[in-house]
Design a protein around this motif. Structure first.
Motif, PDB file in Angstrom:
ATOM      1  N   LEU A  76       0.837  -1.193   0.000  1.00  0.00           N
ATOM      2  CA  LEU A  76       0.000   0.000   0.000  1.00  0.00           C
ATOM      3  C   LEU A  76       0.875   1.247   0.000  1.00  0.00           C
ATOM      4  O   LEU A  76       1.979   1.253   0.539  1.00  0.00           O
ATOM      5  N   ARG A  77       0.365   2.300  -0.574  1.00  0.00           N
ATOM      6  CA  ARG A  77       1.131   3.531  -0.650  1.00  0.00           C
ATOM      7  C   ARG A  77       1.155   4.271   0.678  1.00  0.00           C
ATOM      8  O   ARG A  77       2.072   4.993   0.983  1.00  0.00           O
ATOM      9  N   SER A  78       0.130   4.118   1.482  1.00  0.00           N
ATOM     10  CA  SER A  78       0.058   4.817   2.767  1.00  0.00           C
ATOM     11  C   SER A  78      -0.171   3.817   3.880  1.00  0.00           C
ATOM     12  O   SER A  78      -0.710   2.754   3.662  1.00  0.00           O
ATOM     13  N   PRO A  79       0.266   4.142   5.117  1.00  0.00           N
ATOM     14  CA  PRO A  79       0.158   3.187   6.218  1.00  0.00           C
ATOM     15  C   PRO A  79      -1.237   3.020   6.793  1.00  0.00           C
ATOM     16  O   PRO A  79      -1.494   2.067   7.511  1.00  0.00           O
ATOM     17  N   GLU A  80      -2.180   3.957   6.487  1.00  0.00           N
ATOM     18  CA  GLU A  80      -3.475   3.876   7.142  1.00  0.00           C
ATOM     19  C   GLU A  80      -4.208   2.566   6.844  1.00  0.00           C
ATOM     20  O   GLU A  80      -4.709   1.913   7.772  1.00  0.00           O
ATOM     21  N   PRO A  81      -4.336   2.135   5.555  1.00  0.00           N
ATOM     22  CA  PRO A  81      -5.012   0.844   5.315  1.00  0.00           C
ATOM     23  C   PRO A  81      -4.311  -0.325   5.993  1.00  0.00           C
ATOM     24  O   PRO A  81      -4.964  -1.266   6.448  1.00  0.00           O
ATOM     25  N   VAL A  82      -2.971  -0.288   6.065  1.00  0.00           N
ATOM     26  CA  VAL A  82      -2.227  -1.360   6.731  1.00  0.00           C
ATOM     27  C   VAL A  82      -2.565  -1.387   8.211  1.00  0.00           C
ATOM     28  O   VAL A  82      -2.799  -2.450   8.804  1.00  0.00           O
ATOM     29  N   LEU A  83      -2.608  -0.224   8.833  1.00  0.00           N
ATOM     30  CA  LEU A  83      -2.932  -0.158  10.253  1.00  0.00           C
ATOM     31  C   LEU A  83      -4.365  -0.569  10.512  1.00  0.00           C
ATOM     32  O   LEU A  83      -4.684  -1.167  11.551  1.00  0.00           O
ATOM     33  N   ASP A  84      -5.248  -0.256   9.561  1.00  0.00           N
ATOM     34  CA  ASP A  84      -6.641  -0.688   9.704  1.00  0.00           C
ATOM     35  C   ASP A  84      -6.727  -2.208   9.645  1.00  0.00           C
ATOM     36  O   ASP A  84      -7.457  -2.827  10.414  1.00  0.00           O
ATOM     37  N   ARG A  85      -6.001  -2.786   8.717  1.00  0.00           N
ATOM     38  CA  ARG A  85      -5.983  -4.247   8.613  1.00  0.00           C
ATOM     39  C   ARG A  85      -5.361  -4.866   9.877  1.00  0.00           C
ATOM     40  O   ARG A  85      -5.817  -5.893  10.368  1.00  0.00           O
ATOM     41  N   ARG A  86      -4.346  -4.202  10.400  1.00  0.00           N
ATOM     42  CA  ARG A  86      -3.711  -4.665  11.638  1.00  0.00           C
ATOM     43  C   ARG A  86      -4.715  -4.673  12.785  1.00  0.00           C
ATOM     44  O   ARG A  86      -4.775  -5.613  13.588  1.00  0.00           O
ATOM     45  N   LEU A  87      -5.527  -3.606  12.860  1.00  0.00           N
ATOM     46  CA  LEU A  87      -6.544  -3.537  13.911  1.00  0.00           C
ATOM     47  C   LEU A  87      -7.580  -4.641  13.746  1.00  0.00           C
ATOM     48  O   LEU A  87      -8.049  -5.229  14.732  1.00  0.00           O
ATOM     49  N   MET A  88      -7.913  -4.954  12.515  1.00  0.00           N
ATOM     50  CA  MET A  88      -8.871  -6.041  12.259  1.00  0.00           C
ATOM     51  C   MET A  88      -8.296  -7.373  12.727  1.00  0.00           C
ATOM     52  O   MET A  88      -9.008  -8.187  13.334  1.00  0.00           O
ATOM     53  N   VAL A  89      -7.025  -7.595  12.436  1.00  0.00           N
ATOM     54  CA  VAL A  89      -6.374  -8.849  12.877  1.00  0.00           C
ATOM     55  C   VAL A  89      -6.393  -8.943  14.393  1.00  0.00           C
ATOM     56  O   VAL A  89      -6.721  -9.989  14.972  1.00  0.00           O
ATOM     57  N   LEU A  90      -6.054  -7.853  15.075  1.00  0.00           N
ATOM     58  CA  LEU A  90      -6.024  -7.864  16.537  1.00  0.00           C
ATOM     59  C   LEU A  90      -7.413  -8.076  17.124  1.00  0.00           C
ATOM     60  O   LEU A  90      -7.582  -8.827  18.101  1.00  0.00           O
ATOM     61  N   THR A  91      -8.415  -7.424  16.552  1.00  0.00           N
ATOM     62  CA  THR A  91      -9.777  -7.560  17.065  1.00  0.00           C
ATOM     63  C   THR A  91     -10.276  -8.987  16.909  1.00  0.00           C
ATOM     64  O   THR A  91     -10.882  -9.556  17.829  1.00  0.00           O
ATOM     65  N   ALA A  92     -10.029  -9.571  15.732  1.00  0.00           N
ATOM     66  CA  ALA A  92     -10.463 -10.948  15.505  1.00  0.00           C
ATOM     67  C   ALA A  92      -9.742 -11.906  16.451  1.00  0.00           C
ATOM     68  O   ALA A  92     -10.346 -12.836  17.003  1.00  0.00           O
ATOM     69  N   PHE A  93      -8.459 -11.664  16.657  1.00  0.00           N
ATOM     70  CA  PHE A  93      -7.699 -12.550  17.543  1.00  0.00           C
ATOM     71  C   PHE A  93      -8.153 -12.399  18.991  1.00  0.00           C
ATOM     72  O   PHE A  93      -8.190 -13.369  19.760  1.00  0.00           O
ATOM     73  N   LEU A  94      -8.508 -11.168  19.385  1.00  0.00           N
ATOM     74  CA  LEU A  94      -8.992 -10.953  20.746  1.00  0.00           C
ATOM     75  C   LEU A  94     -10.282 -11.731  20.978  1.00  0.00           C
ATOM     76  O   LEU A  94     -10.476 -12.344  22.038  1.00  0.00           O
ATOM     77  N   TYR A 117      -4.969 -12.045  27.619  1.00  0.00           N
ATOM     78  CA  TYR A 117      -6.229 -11.479  27.143  1.00  0.00           C
ATOM     79  C   TYR A 117      -6.553 -10.175  27.869  1.00  0.00           C
ATOM     80  O   TYR A 117      -6.962  -9.185  27.250  1.00  0.00           O
ATOM     81  N   THR A 118      -6.359 -10.161  29.177  1.00  0.00           N
ATOM     82  CA  THR A 118      -6.662  -8.963  29.959  1.00  0.00           C
ATOM     83  C   THR A 118      -5.803  -7.786  29.511  1.00  0.00           C
ATOM     84  O   THR A 118      -6.297  -6.666  29.329  1.00  0.00           O
ATOM     85  N   CYS A 119      -4.498  -8.035  29.325  1.00  0.00           N
ATOM     86  CA  CYS A 119      -3.594  -6.956  28.924  1.00  0.00           C
ATOM     87  C   CYS A 119      -3.896  -6.475  27.504  1.00  0.00           C
ATOM     88  O   CYS A 119      -3.903  -5.271  27.230  1.00  0.00           O
ATOM     89  N   LEU A 120      -4.150  -7.419  26.583  1.00  0.00           N
ATOM     90  CA  LEU A 120      -4.419  -7.040  25.199  1.00  0.00           C
ATOM     91  C   LEU A 120      -5.717  -6.249  25.111  1.00  0.00           C
ATOM     92  O   LEU A 120      -5.801  -5.242  24.388  1.00  0.00           O
ATOM     93  N   ARG A 121      -6.734  -6.685  25.839  1.00  0.00           N
ATOM     94  CA  ARG A 121      -8.022  -5.985  25.813  1.00  0.00           C
ATOM     95  C   ARG A 121      -7.881  -4.572  26.380  1.00  0.00           C
ATOM     96  O   ARG A 121      -8.474  -3.617  25.870  1.00  0.00           O
ATOM     97  N   ALA A 122      -7.065  -4.445  27.433  1.00  0.00           N
ATOM     98  CA  ALA A 122      -6.855  -3.115  28.015  1.00  0.00           C
ATOM     99  C   ALA A 122      -6.110  -2.207  27.048  1.00  0.00           C
ATOM    100  O   ALA A 122      -6.396  -1.005  26.952  1.00  0.00           O
ATOM    101  N   ARG A 123      -5.158  -2.761  26.306  1.00  0.00           N
ATOM    102  CA  ARG A 123      -4.401  -1.953  25.345  1.00  0.00           C
ATOM    103  C   ARG A 123      -5.311  -1.433  24.238  1.00  0.00           C
ATOM    104  O   ARG A 123      -5.227  -0.285  23.813  1.00  0.00           O
ATOM    105  N   MET A 124      -6.182  -2.299  23.763  1.00  0.00           N
ATOM    106  CA  MET A 124      -7.044  -1.902  22.653  1.00  0.00           C
ATOM    107  C   MET A 124      -8.160  -0.972  23.095  1.00  0.00           C
ATOM    108  O   MET A 124      -8.761  -0.268  22.283  1.00  0.00           O
ATOM    109  N   GLY A 125      -8.479  -0.996  24.385  1.00  0.00           N
ATOM    110  CA  GLY A 125      -9.422  -0.035  24.952  1.00  0.00           C
ATOM    111  C   GLY A 125     -10.784  -0.097  24.318  1.00  0.00           C
ATOM    112  O   GLY A 125     -11.344  -1.157  24.074  1.00  0.00           O
ATOM    113  N   THR A 126     -11.326   1.031  24.032  1.00  0.00           N
ATOM    114  CA  THR A 126     -12.692   1.091  23.501  1.00  0.00           C
ATOM    115  C   THR A 126     -12.806   0.449  22.131  1.00  0.00           C
ATOM    116  O   THR A 126     -13.873   0.009  21.738  1.00  0.00           O
TER     117      THR A 126
END
Length: 849
Positions: A63-81, A135-144
């Motif tokens: 990707l040319r910009s990091p925003e879509p990559v970071l969005d995909r990263r957030l999706m991976v983290l949310t699904a894993f959580l 799980y507790t630490c990861l959930r706290a990091r991701m917050g809302t």
């Protein structure tokens, strides 16, 4: 097959051709990117990675910009959580019948025996606790975000969208340390995997033969995610879940790394976590192969039991080595680290067969002045580097800057770790080869010693190893991935920073009389001294010390307590009779003393803790020394030590009772002047060093240093202004009245003087109880100590004290002490100042971790 079809559906949804994807073989189940092969011949399993273009993880386009990559990263983290929550529910469901099965095991008609229960649930509680913390630490990091995005692709709030558009929130969210901490503890899974076949075998057999267990095993319900729906599992299916999870974690790390920009602080950390996770899975395969390749006597197989980093001393040269303990041998290797994300290599150093191996814990090594200054210089540089790193971590600065600081800190810690250890473990092989390993922690040394002795007791014959193959397999088999450096541990965990106070009160539970002492250790950054030990007690089943220590700590998480017994023969090494590790929680520790009891196996130690958090001053380049005690007022010495009886008095008296009661003329025969001088210097500079030396010097030197201490007091133990009162009391004709008068005069002595005098009197009475052997009667002892304890007043401001004939002076000195020694109702002494402790009706009990 379901997983396979799900993967095909996913690929089709992503418009990726699946024509070349074939059906998996019936005996191979491809799941989550790793192949688990079950073979009927060995009844074992292997994990092996699929190619990088794994079917459930298509490559992410550049990707040319990091925003879509970071969005995909957030999706991976949310699904894993979400999947992590499901996995925790499955582990909780698996553990649900544990309590009932344990209770049943103690009845006349158990569902499973105690051994079967232990095998079926082996390491499952540890896995649950590990993932619960993660799980507790990861959930706290991701917050809302973890709460609002229940499924990948859900819309964020307007504020969150603005943050993501700026790339700030995605760059600031760091989770790499959590994943690194998780994979660094994958050793728990190794035990579960090695036990898995035995657990499944028991479940299968008991399902067929025990109807009560069959009903339980076929109706286990688990919550499916965050909703209230439940999924039905069999017992065997739940046991498989950890095997599935360990591979899924590796795949998520792979996907997460692909969607983490190189400039993100998480990128190098996730690289290391992925490398460790892959290494662990490869090690499972290697371990399975090694078990089949090498069979030892009695049908046992060579397995890796323990590994870790120690210092190997050879001809005075120290080298940090990675030590591997197998069921039949010790392998010492040199670790050659690779670049981030690349595999490290090992080089063979030496190996020793366990058959006939003798272990000996040698005396603590001594440091030269040059070594001392180098250590203190390293401590100061480590402290300064630590202070430099803190703002970098708090401000989430550039990954390169953080990584550079970490590497510098690692180099300093490695130098310190190699230079500072003093506790040797000597290894002697029947072949004549010997090696000396040195550690900084007595607790760690004892762990190694116990692990080795447990294997040597089995008298296993050694199958000569293929050294090259065995060394090359270390990369995959190792459980300890990194040296024990504080800078490598994840940030953000609960730890203490400030002053930690520890008072060791007493111990109970010994089976026989013995002289014992307690050693305490703290972890964290070792900017300051981290070890201390009490003096040796007299032979007792309930020794008492009431000795206080103060530690300056930074990043400390555990306090380790060991109780050691001293042998009667001086050449024999001390024996550890119990040890425990106490977790230091800053939310629980208080600024006031809190008394509690620690269980060390059969021995229980009563101690008090207090903690005062504060910023730490830099360690001094000059080794800090205690204030001298000889020639100093006894009140100031006692105040400095926080006691009512100075340690020099207690240590010497108890050492005399330990090995001098049968010595003819103890307290009358003088020792060599050199021994006395050395002991005096040790007590004036380091109580710890002095206590260590007391054990090995001539016992007459111990008694001599005690007499010297009282002689060199600037004011005698019994205040000079009471001399005339004591002289008058001696003139009372009636013996009973004389004793009452003498005892009443004690109340005019300061508390420290009074308690020290009483402690000494009780000691001298115990010495006199052996007068048939040591020839020291009460009168002999009074003659020795009287002139040191009681003296008339000297000239003060031009006024001279009442004249006392020199012969009368000696008579008064001896007779006063002799009269006290004759008292049967002599009060007991208090040795320490009562701390302001908070206790319940029963002392809080802590069990060894």
């Amino acid at each position: 097959m379901d997983v396979f079809m799900d993967a095909v559906d996913y690929l089709e949804a992503q418009q990726i051709s699946v024509e070349d994807v074939g059906e998996p073989r019936p005996d191979v189940f491809e799941e989550d990117g790793f192949t688990e092969v079950f073979t009927e011949e060995t009844n074992s399993f292997l994990f092996s990675p699929l190619p990088t273009n794994c079917i459930d993880m298509p490559d992410t386009p550049v990707l040319r910009s990091p925003e879509p990559v970071l969005d995909r990263r957030l999706m991976v983290l949310t699904a894993f959580l979400d999947s992590e929550k499901i996995y925790l529910n499955e582990l909780e469901t698996l553990l649900m019948p544990l309590k009932a099965l344990k209770a049943s095991a103690g009845t006349s008609q158990p569902v499973l025996s105690s051994q079967q229960v232990q095998t079926v649930f082996y390491q499952v509680p540890e896995l649950r606790d590990l993932h619960r913390d993660f799980y507790t630490c990861l959930r706290a990091r991701m917050g809302t975000h973890a709460e609002t995005e229940q499924v990948p692709g859900a819309k964020l709030s307007l504020e969150s969208q603005e943050e993501n558009e700026a790339g700030l929130w995605g760059l600031q969210l760091t989770v790499g340390d959590l994943f690194l901490k998780l994979v660094s503890q994958l050793g728990v899974y190794r035990g579960f995997i090695e036990n898995y076949e035995n657990a499944v075998d028991i479940v299968r057999r008991c399902t067929q033969t025990e109807h009560r267990f069959r009903i339980l095993a076929e109706s286990m319900m688990s919550c499916n995610g965050s909703d209230t729906s439940k999924t039905k599992y069999t017992f065997e299916a739940l046991l498989y879940k950890p095997l599935d999870r360990v591979t899924k974690t590796t795949l998520v790390l792979h996907d997460l790394l692909k969607n983490t920009p190189e400039q993100h602080p998480d990128h190098p950390v996730l690289q290391e976590a992925l490398r460790l996770s892959r290494s662990f899975l490869s090690g499972v395969n290697e371990g399975s192969q090694c078990k089949r390749e090498v069979t030892l006597s009695k049908g046992m197989r060579r397995q890796l039991m323990r590994d870790g980093f120690v210092v190997d001393v050879n001809d005075g040269v120290r080298n940090l080595r990675h030590l591997f303990l197998y069921t039949d041998l010790l392998l010492c290797t040199k670790l050659k680290g690779g670049a981030p994300g690349k595999q490290a290599q090992y080089r063979f150093c030496w190996h020793l067969p366990l058959a006939g191996l003798k272990l000996h814990r040698g005396p603590e090594l001594e440091r030269t002045m040059d070594t001392l200054h180098r250590i203190h210089s390293l401590r100061l540089r480590m402290y300064e580097q630590r202070q430099t790193m803190k703002p970098c971590l708090q401000r989430a600065m550039a990954a390169r800057s953080i990584e550079r600081s970490r590497r510098k800190m690692e180099q300093l810690e490695l130098s310190f770790l190699t230079l500072s250890p003093l506790l040797p473990l000597e290894l002697h092989s029947p072949s004549g080869r010997s090696h000396t390993l040195v550690t900084s922690s007595l607790y760690e040394l004892e762990e190694w010693k116990e692990a080795i002795q447990k294997l040597t007791k089995d008298n296993i014959e050694t199958v000569p190893p293929d050294v090259l193959t065995l060394t090359n397999s270390c990369v995959k088999l190792r459980m300890t991935q990194q040296p024990p450096l504080q800078s490598l541990l994840p940030d953000g965990d609960c730890c203490v920073c400030g002053t930690l106070g520890v008072v060791i009160h007493s111990a109970c539970g010994q089976q026989q009389l013995a002289g014992v002492y307690v050693c305490v250790e703290v972890d964290g950054f070792e900017f300051y001294e981290s070890r201390a030990q009490t003096h040796s007690s007299v032979s007792s089943v309930r020794p008492q010390w009431d000795q206080e220590f103060s530690f300056l700590v930074d990043g400390a998480k555990h306090l380790r307590v060991l109780c050691l017994s001293q042998p009667q023969e001086q050449r024999c090494e001390d024996t550890v009779i119990g040890k425990a590790s106490i977790k230091l929680d800053p939310d629980i520790l208080q600024k006031r003393w809190k008394r509690q009891t620690v269980s060390l196996g059969q021995v229980e130690v009563t101690l008090s803790l207090k903690y005062c958090p504060h910023a730490l001053a830099p360690p001094s380049l000059v080794p800090t020394q205690q204030q001298p005690i000889f020639g100093m007022p006894i009140e100031s010495v006692a105040q400095q030590e926080g006691v009512l009886v100075p340690h020099v008095v207690r240590c010497c008296a108890e050492e005399v009772e330990r090995r001098g009661l049968a010595e003819v003329g103890i307290y009358r025969i003088n020792a060599g002047a050199g021994d006395i001088t050395n002991l005096k210097t040790a007590f004036n500079t380091s109580l710890r060093e002095a206590v260590s030396k007391l054990r090995y010097v001539d016992v007459n030197a111990v008694s001599g240093i005690l007499k010297l201490y009282f002689r060199e007091l600037p004011e005698p133990l019994i205040p000079t202004e009471l001399f005339q009162s004591f002289a008058k009391a001696l003139n009372i004709p009636d013996l009973s009245s004389r004793k009452v008068s003498i005892l009443s005069l004690l109340q005019y002595c300061p508390p420290v003087n009074q308690n020290t005098f009483l402690f000494l009197l009780h000691h001298l009475k115990r010495v006199s109880e052996k007068k048939d052997v040591n020839k020291m009667t009460l009168m002999n002892l009074a003659t020795v100590f009287g002139p040191s304890l009681l003296r008339p007043s000297a000239a003060i401001q031009g006024q001279v004290s009442p004249p006392v004939d020199i012969s009368q002076e000696v008579v008064v000195q001896v007779q006063v002490v002799y009269c006290y020694l004759q008292c049967d109702n002599l009060p007991e002494s208090q040795t320490w100042l009562p701390h302001n402790t908070e206790t319940s009706e029963d002392d809080e009990e802590i069990t060894a971790l």
